[in-house]
Scaffold this motif. Structure first.
Motif, PDB file in Angstrom:
ATOM      1  N   TRP A   1      49.765  38.307  59.436  1.00 25.20           N
ATOM      2  CA  TRP A   1      49.895  39.743  59.706  1.00 25.20           C
ATOM      3  C   TRP A   1      49.914  40.534  58.403  1.00 25.20           C
ATOM      4  CZ3 TRP A   1      48.561  40.592  64.381  1.00 25.20           C
ATOM      5  CH2 TRP A   1      48.875  39.684  65.391  1.00 25.20           C
ATOM      6  N   PHE A   2      50.578  39.990  57.403  1.00 22.69           N
ATOM      7  CA  PHE A   2      50.566  40.643  56.098  1.00 22.69           C
ATOM      8  C   PHE A   2      49.169  40.568  55.479  1.00 22.69           C
ATOM      9  CE2 PHE A   2      55.140  40.322  56.461  1.00 22.69           C
ATOM     10  CZ  PHE A   2      55.552  41.504  55.868  1.00 22.69           C
ATOM     11  N   PHE A   3      48.484  39.472  55.717  1.00 19.62           N
ATOM     12  CA  PHE A   3      47.111  39.340  55.230  1.00 19.62           C
ATOM     13  C   PHE A   3      46.209  40.378  55.896  1.00 19.62           C
ATOM     14  CE2 PHE A   3      42.889  37.227  55.718  1.00 19.62           C
ATOM     15  CZ  PHE A   3      42.500  37.336  54.393  1.00 19.62           C
ATOM     16  N   GLU A   4      46.365  40.553  57.198  1.00 24.46           N
ATOM     17  CA  GLU A   4      45.578  41.567  57.912  1.00 24.46           C
ATOM     18  C   GLU A   4      45.882  42.958  57.356  1.00 24.46           C
ATOM     19  OE1 GLU A   4      44.861  43.509  62.341  1.00 24.46           O
ATOM     20  OE2 GLU A   4      46.205  41.786  62.165  1.00 24.46           O
ATOM     21  N   ALA A   5      47.148  43.265  57.135  1.00 21.29           N
ATOM     22  CA  ALA A   5      47.527  44.555  56.562  1.00 21.29           C
ATOM     23  C   ALA A   5      46.887  44.733  55.185  1.00 21.29           C
ATOM     24  CB  ALA A   5      49.050  44.667  56.463  1.00 21.29           C
TER      25      ALA A   5
ATOM     26  N   ALA B   1      43.644  44.212  43.596  1.00 26.85           N
ATOM     27  CA  ALA B   1      43.800  44.619  42.193  1.00 26.85           C
ATOM     28  C   ALA B   1      42.544  45.318  41.694  1.00 26.85           C
ATOM     29  CB  ALA B   1      44.119  43.399  41.332  1.00 26.85           C
ATOM     30  N   LEU B   2      41.374  44.833  42.091  1.00 22.03           N
ATOM     31  CA  LEU B   2      40.116  45.496  41.718  1.00 22.03           C
ATOM     32  C   LEU B   2      40.057  46.906  42.292  1.00 22.03           C
ATOM     33  CD1 LEU B   2      37.483  42.653  42.155  1.00 22.03           C
ATOM     34  CD2 LEU B   2      38.019  43.873  40.051  1.00 22.03           C
TER      35      LEU B   2
ATOM     36  N   CYS C   1      51.047  43.339  50.158  1.00 19.20           N
ATOM     37  CA  CYS C   1      50.936  42.602  51.424  1.00 19.20           C
ATOM     38  C   CYS C   1      50.323  41.222  51.214  1.00 19.20           C
ATOM     39  CB  CYS C   1      50.133  43.404  52.442  1.00 19.20           C
ATOM     40  SG  CYS C   1      51.019  44.811  53.113  1.00 19.20           S
ATOM     41  N   ALA C   2      49.337  41.121  50.325  1.00 16.71           N
ATOM     42  CA  ALA C   2      48.733  39.816  50.029  1.00 16.71           C
ATOM     43  C   ALA C   2      49.766  38.898  49.378  1.00 16.71           C
ATOM     44  CB  ALA C   2      47.523  39.983  49.119  1.00 16.71           C
ATOM     45  N   LEU C   3      50.554  39.442  48.474  1.00 18.33           N
ATOM     46  CA  LEU C   3      51.612  38.655  47.842  1.00 18.33           C
ATOM     47  C   LEU C   3      52.666  38.242  48.860  1.00 18.33           C
ATOM     48  CD1 LEU C   3      52.751  37.478  45.242  1.00 18.33           C
ATOM     49  CD2 LEU C   3      53.873  39.685  44.833  1.00 18.33           C
ATOM     50  N   ALA C   4      53.034  39.171  49.746  1.00 19.65           N
ATOM     51  CA  ALA C   4      54.007  38.845  50.799  1.00 19.65           C
ATOM     52  C   ALA C   4      53.469  37.748  51.714  1.00 19.65           C
ATOM     53  CB  ALA C   4      54.342  40.098  51.610  1.00 19.65           C
ATOM     54  N   ALA C   5      52.185  37.818  52.069  1.00 19.00           N
ATOM     55  CA  ALA C   5      51.584  36.781  52.920  1.00 19.00           C
ATOM     56  C   ALA C   5      51.679  35.423  52.241  1.00 19.00           C
ATOM     57  CB  ALA C   5      50.122  37.122  53.220  1.00 19.00           C
ATOM     58  N   THR C   6      51.397  35.385  50.939  1.00 15.37           N
ATOM     59  CA  THR C   6      51.469  34.127  50.187  1.00 15.37           C
ATOM     60  C   THR C   6      52.886  33.588  50.158  1.00 15.37           C
ATOM     61  OG1 THR C   6      49.641  34.903  48.802  1.00 15.37           O
ATOM     62  CG2 THR C   6      50.911  33.037  47.983  1.00 15.37           C
ATOM     63  N   LEU C   7      53.831  34.446  49.832  1.00 20.12           N
ATOM     64  CA  LEU C   7      55.229  34.000  49.738  1.00 20.12           C
ATOM     65  C   LEU C   7      55.781  33.557  51.092  1.00 20.12           C
ATOM     66  CD1 LEU C   7      56.645  36.669  47.270  1.00 20.12           C
ATOM     67  CD2 LEU C   7      56.200  34.248  46.806  1.00 20.12           C
TER      68      LEU C   7
ATOM     69  N   LEU D   1      43.260  31.963  50.267  1.00 22.99           N
ATOM     70  CA  LEU D   1      42.683  33.165  50.859  1.00 22.99           C
ATOM     71  C   LEU D   1      43.575  34.379  50.581  1.00 22.99           C
ATOM     72  CD1 LEU D   1      40.397  34.272  52.656  1.00 22.99           C
ATOM     73  CD2 LEU D   1      41.807  33.705  54.631  1.00 22.99           C
ATOM     74  N   TYR D   2      44.869  34.215  50.732  1.00 26.05           N
ATOM     75  CA  TYR D   2      45.803  35.315  50.489  1.00 26.05           C
ATOM     76  C   TYR D   2      45.757  35.755  49.027  1.00 26.05           C
ATOM     77  CZ  TYR D   2      47.768  33.708  54.961  1.00 26.05           C
ATOM     78  OH  TYR D   2      47.948  33.322  56.274  1.00 26.05           O
ATOM     79  N   LEU D   3      45.684  34.794  48.122  1.00 29.19           N
ATOM     80  CA  LEU D   3      45.625  35.127  46.701  1.00 29.19           C
ATOM     81  C   LEU D   3      44.288  35.756  46.319  1.00 29.19           C
ATOM     82  CD1 LEU D   3      47.507  32.071  45.189  1.00 29.19           C
ATOM     83  CD2 LEU D   3      48.314  34.446  45.308  1.00 29.19           C
TER      84      LEU D   3
END
Length: 168
Positions: free
Chosen positions: A127-131, A60-61, A109-115, A51-53
């Motif tokens: 929280w990073f995903f929400e951001a 990116a789009l 933020c999506a990358l941070a959520a994944t990591l 989901l995060y990725l």
């Protein structure tokens, strides 16, 4: 209400800071037990990274389309665009910058959520995903609004050009 909408239109960084403030407030309220933690299931899911990725792809789009809109607005040379760029001034610059950086913020933020999720602190990654979702939504809404305005400028310029041709 009109004053707030005007502020959001002319100063998009206000909306960015508002998003950050809302998320920080949510984290504090959850930590104090005032509100329930909204993403318990997401933290326990093995598919959260998917989901995060996916959000990274959406960001990116949005960033790519923002580039198209900015280049369209900067490279168009009809008199109407020069007038728009001069009249809108710093507000237009702020909006163009906002649609560009919101995509990068969302992707980051999506990358941070994944990591963070992969490194083990699963509680914090949603929280990073929400951001990421909010930055992307903010960027898309602003992007579509700007695009609509630019289309209006083109339509008006085309109308004036057609009127001149019909008078000849």
């Amino acid at each position: 209400m009109k004053k707030i909408i005007g502020l959001l239109k002319d100063r998009p960084s206000f909306a960015t800071w508002l998003i950050i403030g809302v998320i920080v407030l949510q984290v504090v309220l959850v930590k104090k037990g005032v509100i329930p933690y909204w993403s318990e299931g997401l933290c326990k899911s093995n598919e959260a990274n998917d989901l995060y990725l996916a959000m990274l792809g959406a960001a990116a789009l949005q960033a790519g389309f923002a580039g198209v809109v900015v280049v369209f607005g900067l490279s168009a040379q009809p008199q109407a665009f020069r007038i728009l760029r001069n009249a809108a001034g710093q507000s237009l610059v702020n909006n163009w910058m906002s649609i560009s950086y919101s995509g990068f913020l969302s992707a980051g933020c999506a990358l941070a959520a994944t990591l963070i999720n992969m490194l083990g602190d699963k509680w914090f990654s949603p929280w990073f995903f929400e951001a990421s979702m909010l930055f992307c939504a903010h960027g898309v809404i602003r992007l579509l609004w700007l695009f609509k305005q630019l289309i209006g400028v083109v339509r008006d310029a085309d109308s004036k050009e057609a009127q001149k041709e019909s008078e000849r």
